[in-house]
Design a protein around this motif. Sequence first.
Motif, PDB file in Angstrom:
ATOM      1  N   ILE A 261      37.417  49.023  43.780  1.00 29.87           N
ATOM      2  CA  ILE A 261      36.452  47.927  43.754  1.00 29.87           C
ATOM      3  C   ILE A 261      36.809  46.861  42.715  1.00 29.87           C
ATOM      4  O   ILE A 261      35.955  46.143  42.230  1.00 29.87           O
ATOM      5  CB  ILE A 261      35.008  48.441  43.524  1.00 29.87           C
ATOM      6  N   LYS A 262      38.102  46.730  42.405  1.00 33.30           N
ATOM      7  CA  LYS A 262      38.489  45.785  41.349  1.00 33.30           C
ATOM      8  C   LYS A 262      39.942  45.359  41.502  1.00 33.30           C
ATOM      9  O   LYS A 262      40.796  46.156  41.893  1.00 33.30           O
ATOM     10  CB  LYS A 262      38.292  46.486  40.007  1.00 33.30           C
ATOM     11  N   ILE A 263      40.209  44.089  41.237  1.00 33.60           N
ATOM     12  CA  ILE A 263      41.595  43.611  41.153  1.00 33.60           C
ATOM     13  C   ILE A 263      41.718  42.829  39.856  1.00 33.60           C
ATOM     14  O   ILE A 263      40.886  41.968  39.584  1.00 33.60           O
ATOM     15  CB  ILE A 263      41.959  42.665  42.316  1.00 33.60           C
ATOM     16  N   SER A 264      42.725  43.147  39.060  1.00 31.85           N
ATOM     17  CA  SER A 264      42.913  42.448  37.787  1.00 31.85           C
ATOM     18  C   SER A 264      44.304  41.849  37.712  1.00 31.85           C
ATOM     19  O   SER A 264      45.275  42.453  38.173  1.00 31.85           O
ATOM     20  CB  SER A 264      42.782  43.417  36.614  1.00 31.85           C
TER      21      SER A 264
ATOM     22  N   SER B 200      39.574  39.426  36.318  1.00 26.67           N
ATOM     23  CA  SER B 200      39.325  40.486  37.309  1.00 26.67           C
ATOM     24  C   SER B 200      38.262  40.069  38.305  1.00 26.67           C
ATOM     25  O   SER B 200      37.308  39.374  37.943  1.00 26.67           O
ATOM     26  CB  SER B 200      38.820  41.760  36.618  1.00 26.67           C
ATOM     27  N   LEU B 201      38.437  40.531  39.523  1.00 28.76           N
ATOM     28  CA  LEU B 201      37.390  40.419  40.536  1.00 28.76           C
ATOM     29  C   LEU B 201      36.806  41.808  40.720  1.00 28.76           C
ATOM     30  O   LEU B 201      37.560  42.777  40.830  1.00 28.76           O
ATOM     31  CB  LEU B 201      37.971  39.984  41.878  1.00 28.76           C
ATOM     32  N   VAL B 202      35.479  41.903  40.784  1.00 29.52           N
ATOM     33  CA  VAL B 202      34.829  43.206  40.940  1.00 29.52           C
ATOM     34  C   VAL B 202      33.849  43.138  42.105  1.00 29.52           C
ATOM     35  O   VAL B 202      33.135  42.150  42.257  1.00 29.52           O
ATOM     36  CB  VAL B 202      34.052  43.579  39.656  1.00 29.52           C
ATOM     37  N   GLY B 203      33.812  44.176  42.909  1.00 30.35           N
ATOM     38  CA  GLY B 203      32.808  44.219  43.968  1.00 30.35           C
ATOM     39  C   GLY B 203      33.016  45.374  44.918  1.00 30.35           C
ATOM     40  O   GLY B 203      34.129  45.637  45.364  1.00 30.35           O
ATOM     41  N   ALA B 204      31.927  46.103  45.200  1.00 29.26           N
ATOM     42  CA  ALA B 204      32.024  47.236  46.115  1.00 29.26           C
ATOM     43  C   ALA B 204      32.390  46.765  47.522  1.00 29.26           C
ATOM     44  O   ALA B 204      32.933  47.528  48.322  1.00 29.26           O
ATOM     45  CB  ALA B 204      30.704  48.006  46.134  1.00 29.26           C
ATOM     46  N   GLY B 205      32.117  45.503  47.810  1.00 28.28           N
ATOM     47  CA  GLY B 205      32.432  44.946  49.130  1.00 28.28           C
ATOM     48  C   GLY B 205      33.912  44.953  49.469  1.00 28.28           C
ATOM     49  O   GLY B 205      34.306  44.849  50.629  1.00 28.28           O
ATOM     50  N   MET B 206      34.754  45.104  48.444  1.00 29.23           N
ATOM     51  CA  MET B 206      36.212  45.103  48.674  1.00 29.23           C
ATOM     52  C   MET B 206      36.688  46.304  49.474  1.00 29.23           C
ATOM     53  O   MET B 206      37.724  46.250  50.119  1.00 29.23           O
ATOM     54  CB  MET B 206      36.939  45.233  47.326  1.00 29.23           C
ATOM     55  N   ILE B 207      35.943  47.400  49.346  1.00 27.97           N
ATOM     56  CA  ILE B 207      36.407  48.654  49.955  1.00 27.97           C
ATOM     57  C   ILE B 207      36.641  48.462  51.450  1.00 27.97           C
ATOM     58  O   ILE B 207      37.603  48.963  52.005  1.00 27.97           O
ATOM     59  CB  ILE B 207      35.367  49.786  49.719  1.00 27.97           C
ATOM     60  N   THR B 208      35.757  47.695  52.076  1.00 30.41           N
ATOM     61  CA  THR B 208      35.837  47.585  53.530  1.00 30.41           C
ATOM     62  C   THR B 208      36.469  46.282  54.013  1.00 30.41           C
ATOM     63  O   THR B 208      36.565  46.054  55.210  1.00 30.41           O
ATOM     64  CB  THR B 208      34.420  47.695  54.126  1.00 30.41           C
ATOM     65  N   ARG B 209      36.850  45.412  53.089  1.00 34.01           N
ATOM     66  CA  ARG B 209      37.416  44.116  53.526  1.00 34.01           C
ATOM     67  C   ARG B 209      38.857  43.985  53.067  1.00 34.01           C
ATOM     68  O   ARG B 209      39.123  43.993  51.866  1.00 34.01           O
ATOM     69  CB  ARG B 209      36.671  42.929  52.939  1.00 34.01           C
TER      70      ARG B 209
ATOM     71  N   GLY C 284      31.374  39.719  41.041  1.00 35.08           N
ATOM     72  CA  GLY C 284      31.593  39.022  39.792  1.00 35.08           C
ATOM     73  C   GLY C 284      33.051  38.799  39.458  1.00 35.08           C
ATOM     74  O   GLY C 284      33.956  39.449  39.997  1.00 35.08           O
ATOM     75  N   VAL C 285      33.243  37.847  38.556  1.00 33.88           N
ATOM     76  CA  VAL C 285      34.559  37.532  38.008  1.00 33.88           C
ATOM     77  C   VAL C 285      34.452  37.796  36.509  1.00 33.88           C
ATOM     78  O   VAL C 285      33.606  37.195  35.851  1.00 33.88           O
ATOM     79  CB  VAL C 285      34.892  36.037  38.221  1.00 33.88           C
TER      80      VAL C 285
END
Length: 411
Positions: free
Chosen positions: A384-387, A349-358, A258-259
């Motif tokens: 899991i978030k970038i703001s 913000s971008l949120v997502g558990a997928g960030m951990i591995t990418r 999500g954004v």
Amino acid sequence: MTIVVQKFGGSSVANPERIRRVSERILQTAEAGNQVVVILSAMGDTTDDLIELAAQLSTNPCKREMDMLLSTGEQQSVALMAMLLCDMGYPAVSLTGPQAGYKTDGVYSKARIIDIDTKRVLSELNDGKIVVVTGFQGLAPNGDITTLGRGGSDTSAVAMAVALKAEICEIYTDVDGVYTADPRVVKKAWKIPEISYDEMLDMAAMGALVLQPRSVEVAKQNGIPLCVRSSFNQNEGTIVKEVANVFKELEKDLVVCGVAHDMNVLKVNLYGIPDQPGVADLIFSSLANEKINLDMIIQSGRGTPGEKQNLSFTTGKDDAWKVKSVMNAVVKELGAEGFDTRDDVAKISLVGAGMITRPGVAANMFHVLADNNINIHMISTSEIKISCIVDADRIKDAAIALHTAFGLDRD
Ligand code: ASP
Ligand code: MG
């Protein structure tokens, strides 16, 4: 019998017709053989209207009296709902937060629930009644009424569900569930069927207004699943739980779920502060003493001996008045050059558990913002978030562009 906790937000009980519609849903649940506890918000914009009313009489209203005032909004809706249910032939009883056993700490306007004594609620349930309880309020140790912060009825509901060992807490609102972005801003956003507590917590904390962040925290700590759904239709809603498959209906392997954007941002810049141990401690202890919640914090300076530092942080706009008075004192005490505040900024913000591995998610985000000529004032990241803090008037462009760039658009 199963205990079901259902919470209805302000828009779901905004007028008599909507209260009537909600009452039917409550009755359906009761007739299906459940014991029902209903948590209600104040009708429509009542809380905002009460705040405005106070502002007409007081420039800086005393917090205790504000809580006394705002808590009346929820009392209206529960009384109306209970009398309607009784008219329809079902025994129902309304209870205020204190009557329902909510014990909070003593922090007016931002109280936290410490415990719920469920004796009264359970005895009403065992008498066969539908129990209709005010959200958003409780009783402080000194006997005063406290409120739980804006959107606090969500937390009232989750806490009650935990205390009663309910299987699930249903949160009824005016949208179909949790979306990949605010659907009023991003037309191609869609409803997420399942989301994990952690992702939901970040989405909520980053500005997705659908749940109060504290409610998600309480749900996570106690492992109680939430179902967020609309009170206006029968659509399924979003389930919030420990392990979720956000994209279960999509083959696509997406990195973010999500954004979120948040317009309620006040940025504070402190200039020319001495570079020595204890400075941050003094600044942030002073803010903490005033119960001001902070979000991002950035300190910059080269670290050359004798050189001064600059420090920026963000908080909510509602605390502006308090923040300025704390900063005035801090600047004086530290002999700093000064401070200023800006309220024309917002957070994306971008949120997502997928960030951990990418890797590369942050770089891609900055790239998209650059491509759209959107300037970044501050950056912060977690697992899991970038703001990013950007100009408030560009926030919608940022949300739309990022939603597209991260593959979230759906027609
Ligand atoms: N009525 C309060 C508010 O508007 C609490 C709530 O709706 O959850 O913030
Ligand atoms: Mg409300």
